[in-house]
Each structure stands twice: as C-alpha cells, then as structure tokens.
Design a protein around this motif. Structure first.
Motif, PDB file in Angstrom:
ATOM      1  N   PHE A   1       0.814  -1.218   0.000  1.00 61.95           N
ATOM      2  CA  PHE A   1       0.000   0.000   0.000  1.00 61.95           C
ATOM      3  C   PHE A   1       0.845   1.263   0.000  1.00 61.95           C
ATOM      4  N   LYS A   2       2.005   1.190   0.662  1.00 60.76           N
ATOM      5  CA  LYS A   2       2.901   2.349   0.645  1.00 60.76           C
ATOM      6  C   LYS A   2       3.337   2.641  -0.792  1.00 60.76           C
TER       7      LYS A   2
ATOM      8  N   GLU B   1       0.510   4.321  -2.566  1.00 67.96           N
ATOM      9  CA  GLU B   1       0.414   5.707  -2.103  1.00 67.96           C
ATOM     10  C   GLU B   1       1.494   6.565  -2.760  1.00 67.96           C
ATOM     11  N   LYS B   2       2.704   6.012  -2.854  1.00 72.48           N
ATOM     12  CA  LYS B   2       3.801   6.773  -3.460  1.00 72.48           C
ATOM     13  C   LYS B   2       3.528   7.052  -4.934  1.00 72.48           C
TER      14      LYS B   2
ATOM     15  N   THR C   1       0.601   6.938  -6.623  1.00 67.70           N
ATOM     16  CA  THR C   1      -0.643   7.635  -6.963  1.00 67.70           C
ATOM     17  C   THR C   1      -0.866   8.897  -6.146  1.00 67.70           C
TER      18      THR C   1
ATOM     19  N   VAL D   1      -2.371   8.786  -3.468  1.00 67.02           N
ATOM     20  CA  VAL D   1      -3.660   8.523  -2.828  1.00 67.02           C
ATOM     21  C   VAL D   1      -3.428   7.843  -1.491  1.00 67.02           C
ATOM     22  N   ASN D   2      -4.060   8.381  -0.450  1.00 65.08           N
ATOM     23  CA  ASN D   2      -3.939   7.815   0.887  1.00 65.08           C
ATOM     24  C   ASN D   2      -4.845   6.589   0.995  1.00 65.08           C
ATOM     25  N   MET D   3      -4.248   5.434   1.276  1.00 68.60           N
ATOM     26  CA  MET D   3      -5.028   4.194   1.313  1.00 68.60           C
ATOM     27  C   MET D   3      -6.063   4.196   2.433  1.00 68.60           C
TER      28      MET D   3
END
Length: 86
Positions: A8-9, A12-13, A15, A17-19
């Motif tokens: 997920f990190k 996030e990096k 996109t 976008v905060n998961m």
C-alpha cells in the motif's frame, strides 16, 4: 483485515492517494443508497478529492445520471474510470 503495508505504501507513493481514505470510502459505500442523488454526489466528490482529480459540474451530472438512471454499480473503479475518460 491484514494488509501488506509495503504494497500500500507503494500505491500511495505512485498515486499520491492515501489508502486509509480509500478504505474509509469503501466502508461508507457498503451501506450507501445509490438511488439517492445527494448520496451519489457526495461519493463522487469524495472520490475526486481522494484521487485529486477535480470533477466539473457537467462531469458530476453525467456520473450521477449514469448511476441513478442506468443503475450502474458504484464502486471506486467505476468512478475513476469515468473521471479518466474526460
């Protein structure tokens, strides 16, 4: 639900976008009434915020119409696909 944080990190990096926002949104979608225009508009605005893709009034109206009238299933992919088409 156990998530692989590294996975997920990376998302996030890539996109921005905060998961956590995505999961919160997904949870709120489970009980939402997608025949209700106000609910649908709120979800669209939230997705556009999270995805950092502004949706203009015309685009929002189009998405709302296709969900309420055409009975499209509303999920994150549906909305992002619609936003990417513009």
């Amino acid at each position: 639900m156990n998530m692989d944080n590294g996975f997920f990190k990376n998302i996030e990096k890539k996109t921005g976008v905060n998961m956590k926002d995505i999961f919160d949104l997904a949870n709120s979608l489970q009980n939402a009434n997608f025949k209700d225009e106000k609910t649908v508009r709120n979800v669209i605005r939230r997705v556009s915020q999270i995805a950092n893709k502004p949706v203009n009034k015309e685009m929002e109206d189009q998405i709302v119409k296709s969900i309420i009238n055409d009975g499209k299933k509303l999920d994150f992919n549906t909305i992002t696909n619609m936003m990417n088409k513009k």
